[in-house]
Design an enzyme around this catalytic site. Sequence first.
Site, PDB file in Angstrom:
ATOM      1  N   HIS A 150      11.865  -9.214  29.580  1.00 55.27           N
ATOM      2  CA  HIS A 150      11.915 -10.684  29.669  1.00 55.27           C
ATOM      3  C   HIS A 150      12.784 -11.294  28.570  1.00 55.27           C
ATOM      4  CE1 HIS A 150       8.562 -10.792  26.705  1.00 55.27           C
ATOM      5  NE2 HIS A 150       8.902 -12.038  26.497  1.00 55.27           N
ATOM      6  N   ASP A 167       6.396  -0.863  22.324  1.00 52.94           N
ATOM      7  CA  ASP A 167       6.153  -2.190  22.897  1.00 52.94           C
ATOM      8  C   ASP A 167       7.360  -3.108  22.691  1.00 52.94           C
ATOM      9  OD1 ASP A 167       4.680  -4.384  24.006  1.00 52.94           O
ATOM     10  OD2 ASP A 167       4.181  -5.075  21.991  1.00 52.94           O
ATOM     11  N   HIS A 172      12.892  -4.625  24.018  1.00 49.29           N
ATOM     12  CA  HIS A 172      13.373  -5.966  23.671  1.00 49.29           C
ATOM     13  C   HIS A 172      14.421  -5.930  22.546  1.00 49.29           C
ATOM     14  CE1 HIS A 172      10.253  -7.442  26.199  1.00 49.29           C
ATOM     15  NE2 HIS A 172       9.277  -7.461  25.320  1.00 49.29           N
TER      16      HIS A 172
END
Length: 449
Positions: free
Chosen positions: A167, A224, A229
Amino acid sequence: MNEVTATIERLVVVGMGDVTTRYLLPALAELHEAGELPGGLALTLVSRHAVGTAELRERISSALAGHDPADATLDAIVGMCEHHRADASDAAALRPVIEGEGAVAVYVALPPPVFPDAIDALARIGLPAGSRVVFEKPFGTDLDSALALNEQLRGCLPDDDVFRVDHFLGKQTVQLVLGTRFANRVFEAVWNAEHVERIDVVWDETLALEGRAGFYDRAGALRDMIQNHLMQLFCLVAMEPPVSLDADHLAARKVAVLDAARPFDDDLRRCSTRARYTAGAVDGSEVPGYVDADGVDPERRTETFASVTLAVDTERWRGVPFTLRSGKALTTDRHEIVVTFRAGSLPGCDGTRNRVRIAVKPDRLGLEIVVGEGADQLSTRGVDLVETLDDSAFGAYSVLLRDVLEGSSNRSVRANEVEAAWRVVTPFLDAWAADEVPLEEYAAGSDGP
Ligand code: BG6
């Protein structure tokens, strides 16, 4: 991208955990309010436990509460939504919501260990033509599992119909990195080892575990945040100029960066840090130590803070350290990419540097420059030039969900990209698993280890 893109009439979200409530439902509400949802879209939320009509409304309402939607929006989302009870690995139980005439988008909002069985179940049911499958990050738990997942998917549907969501690629400032870098001669000319001293990609969060032990305790900060990201942000600042904005070409540019990346030092203790938080206070609220949180197994020695420093072995970047760092329960929220330039040639102005700051949350672009000061021609002071971006932009999940519904796979992470990113973190994962790098501690609410 597909030549002819099927219209998605049904969105099936498998899993009703954090991703669904914290991100997907608010994104659906935002798209609905902007009139960007396909007319007549049917939404099915799938989970293993029965959820009655009243409870479903209650759960949707609390997911949207922080976003203050109009009553009509809540009614609209509740109105298009049904709950279906099924385990993601159970083809027979899933079949009724997947089978049918129109194309379906299946959003697998579950932790990665469930992916293989979920794909298997979908393959056994058979997806209607034009359907898409969406996976949350992290895609896999290590390089081998990511390779196996990609292989498994190749047998089921074309890569353009597989959406590997990160995202961060839907975040406003992240989308602006390439434009900002390559539209300015003033940056382009100095974006290299001759002028750049170091680059930091920082994602410090005040948020602690937030009841997510089920996922997080098996992931940790490296899996994570850093593998996906922060690796994407790293690629955008480090890549060579693209010659087109074609998604496959951009992915190839990113993979070239990842292929050239390696630990900055052979001794991983000198170029990586892992730590977990102990009890403390964040913003005046007490936070119990990570190991005391519900669902955490202290023996897993999961890190809540990870920092890795990479070298990029290319002409442009040789010798420049890129540090990617992320931690939970820290004293402040700091989410930015910082490019620090070498000191100017003025004698004695060491310590004051030019920096470019690309702040991802809140969205801001900043440039620190050094200006002369006072009568003494050699005195200087630092000045910040900051542009705050419009905060009415769509949220990242809204951008990505719209991509899925429209069949635009430009922001989806390609199979080779995700594999290359796992390759970069593998030496750290291995060394940490073998305890070659000590697990440090920091108090919740501190600056980290
Ligand atoms: C998620 C991570 O992907 O990104 C979370 O799982 C993290 O641990 C979050 O808090 C940060 O992104 P955002 O957009 O919520 O700030």
